[in-house]
Design an enzyme around this catalytic site. Structure first.
Site, PDB file in Angstrom:
ATOM      1  CB  THR A  72      27.442  52.344 -37.454  1.00 55.16           C
ATOM      2  OG1 THR A  72      26.615  53.248 -36.721  1.00 55.16           O
ATOM      3  CG2 THR A  72      28.027  51.345 -36.461  1.00 55.16           C
ATOM      4  CG  ASP A  73      26.728  57.706 -36.367  1.00 50.63           C
ATOM      5  OD1 ASP A  73      26.149  56.616 -36.161  1.00 50.63           O
ATOM      6  OD2 ASP A  73      26.118  58.790 -36.445  1.00 50.63           O
ATOM      7  CD  GLU A  74      23.922  53.171 -33.679  1.00 44.29           C
ATOM      8  OE1 GLU A  74      23.834  52.404 -32.706  1.00 44.29           O
ATOM      9  OE2 GLU A  74      23.014  53.322 -34.502  1.00 44.29           O
ATOM     10  CE1 TYR A  87      24.695  47.459 -35.905  1.00 39.22           C
ATOM     11  CE2 TYR A  87      24.461  49.631 -34.892  1.00 39.22           C
ATOM     12  CZ  TYR A  87      24.700  48.841 -36.011  1.00 39.22           C
ATOM     13  OH  TYR A  87      24.943  49.440 -37.226  1.00 39.22           O
ATOM     14  CE  LYS A 103      28.651  47.794 -38.434  1.00 44.79           C
ATOM     15  NZ  LYS A 103      28.636  47.059 -39.718  1.00 44.79           N
TER      16      LYS A 103
END
Ligand code: NAD
Ligand code: TYD
Length: 339
Positions: A125-127, A153, A157
């Site tokens: 994810t870009d997060e 979260y 990741k």
């Protein structure tokens, strides 16, 4: 090719299964999914009788189950979607995020090493890049930016991504990682912004916007994400990270207003509620690498994608009504009653 798709009973995984079975009539897919609150076997109903598809209920962090499955099936490719994926839940209870997202990835990679695969693809994810300021529209996430994280979260990741790169360097595991922006489309669990707002608007319920609603997300139609992963599997370079996004930034308030307009409901339903802890301000992907190296571009623009998505939720009310009438309702009360 025989592909293991983990988390295929969830939103993006299921869309990927449908996409791949259609796009590659020669491929076989096995889906391993623990059917957590976010996994729904009803979603996979259209392919359950397909001879090239097999569903196995199991936990990616359960070493015995995973190793047995690898031994039985002999996979060529692993695509790891399985995850706890909701930021708000990770703020309430981080433990399960660490177990599934980090240790689950480790177990899958250990099995991939032992039984041998041509590719282990981690759906990231870009997060993991943290966030960007709202007043610097010139800044974007690129693959060489340092990994950092705001929520449990995104930290889980990010940890998984680091572990994937470590398995590549240390053991030579043939890995790729994709880091995509926010997805929307059919079968998204109605706890995420877009389906939650569609469901609430249709029921004339308040639309809970966190903080000021100015936070920006970069929205991509789920099928464009699936096509990008497929390209990375076939033409991507081992050991590389690919960002996926379509330059479609919108503030949360803009998104909510578009939904209300499309379903013909008043903006008075918008209710500002307490902000998310550590709320990331802006995500914005620079997709130059996947475009120049693999020729990928998004094909569904937001206006069309959001219309198709709303139509899907209108035509498939029983799918999401079943979900929100169950365990989800208690979760919903817990998250929003004191906000
Ligand atoms: P989701 O929550 O809809 O689905 C997750 C699926 O994983 C569910 O079917 C669930 O049952 C399964 N699962 C959870 N724990 C498991 C376990 N221990 N063993 C086996 N299966 C398990 O998530 P999603 O939105 O489809 O996201 C899929 C992946 O894509 C995740 O890795 C997520 O981090 C990533 N991602 C999501 C987005 C997005 O906007 N949704 C954007 C970028 C990346
Ligand atoms: P979400 O769909 O949870 O995705 P992510 O946090 O992974 O980007 O949330 C998208 C944005 O919408 C995020 O800025 C938080 C905001 N949001 C609300 O304002 N209200 C809500 O009820 C939800 C679920 C999200």
């Amino acid at each position: 090719m025989k592909i293991l798709v983990t988390g295929g009973a969830g939103f993006i995984g299921a869309n990927f299964v449908f996409y791949m079975l259609k796009a590659h009539p020669e491929d076989e897919i096995v889906c391993l999914d623990a059917l957590t609150y976010a996994g729904n076997l009803e979603t996979l109903a259209p392919v359950m009788d397909e001879p090239r598809f097999r569903f196995v209920k199991g936990d990616v962090a359960d070493r015995e189950t995973v190793f047995k499955l690898f031994e039985e099936e002999g996979f060529d490719v692993v695509v790891n979607f399985a995850a706890e994926s909701h930021v708000d839940r990770s703020i309430e209870d981080p433990g399960i995020f660490l177990r599934t997202n980090i240790l689950g990835t480790q177990v899958l990679m250990d099995a991939s090493r032992k039984y041998g695969v041509d590719r282990f693809h981690q759906v990231g994810t870009d997060e993991v890049y943290g966030d960007l300021p709202l007043d610097r529209p010139d800044l974007f996430f690129t693959e060489d930016m340092p990994v950092t994280a705001s929520s449990p979260y995104s930290a889980s990741k990010a940890s998984a991504d680091l572990l994937v790169m470590a398995y590549h360097r240390t053991y030579g595991l043939p890995v790729t990682i994709s880091r995509c922006s926010n997805n929307y489309g059919p079968y998204q669990f109605p706890e995420k912004l877009i389906p939650l707002m569609i469901a609430n608007a249709l029921a004339d319920k308040e639309l809970p916007v966190y903080g000021t609603g100015e936070n920006v997300r970069d929205w991509l139609y789920v099928e464009d994400h699936c096509r990008a992963i497929d390209l990375i599997l076939r033409e991507g370079k081992v050991g590389e990270v690919y960002n996926i996004g379509g330059h479609n930034e919108k503030s949360n308030l803009e998104v909510v207003k578009i939904i209300l307009k499309q379903v013909g409901k008043p903006e008075s339903l918008i209710t500002f509620v307490g902000d998310r802890k550590g709320h990331d301000l802006r995500y914005a992907i620079d997709p130059a690498k996947i475009h120049s190296e693999l020729g990928w571009l998004p094909t569904t623009m937001f206006d069309d994608g959001i219309r198709q998505t709303i139509d899907w939720y209108l035509e498939n009310e029983s799918w999401w009504k079943n979900i929100i009438s169950g365990e989800y309702q208690q979760y919903y009360e817990k998250m929003y009653s004191n906000r």
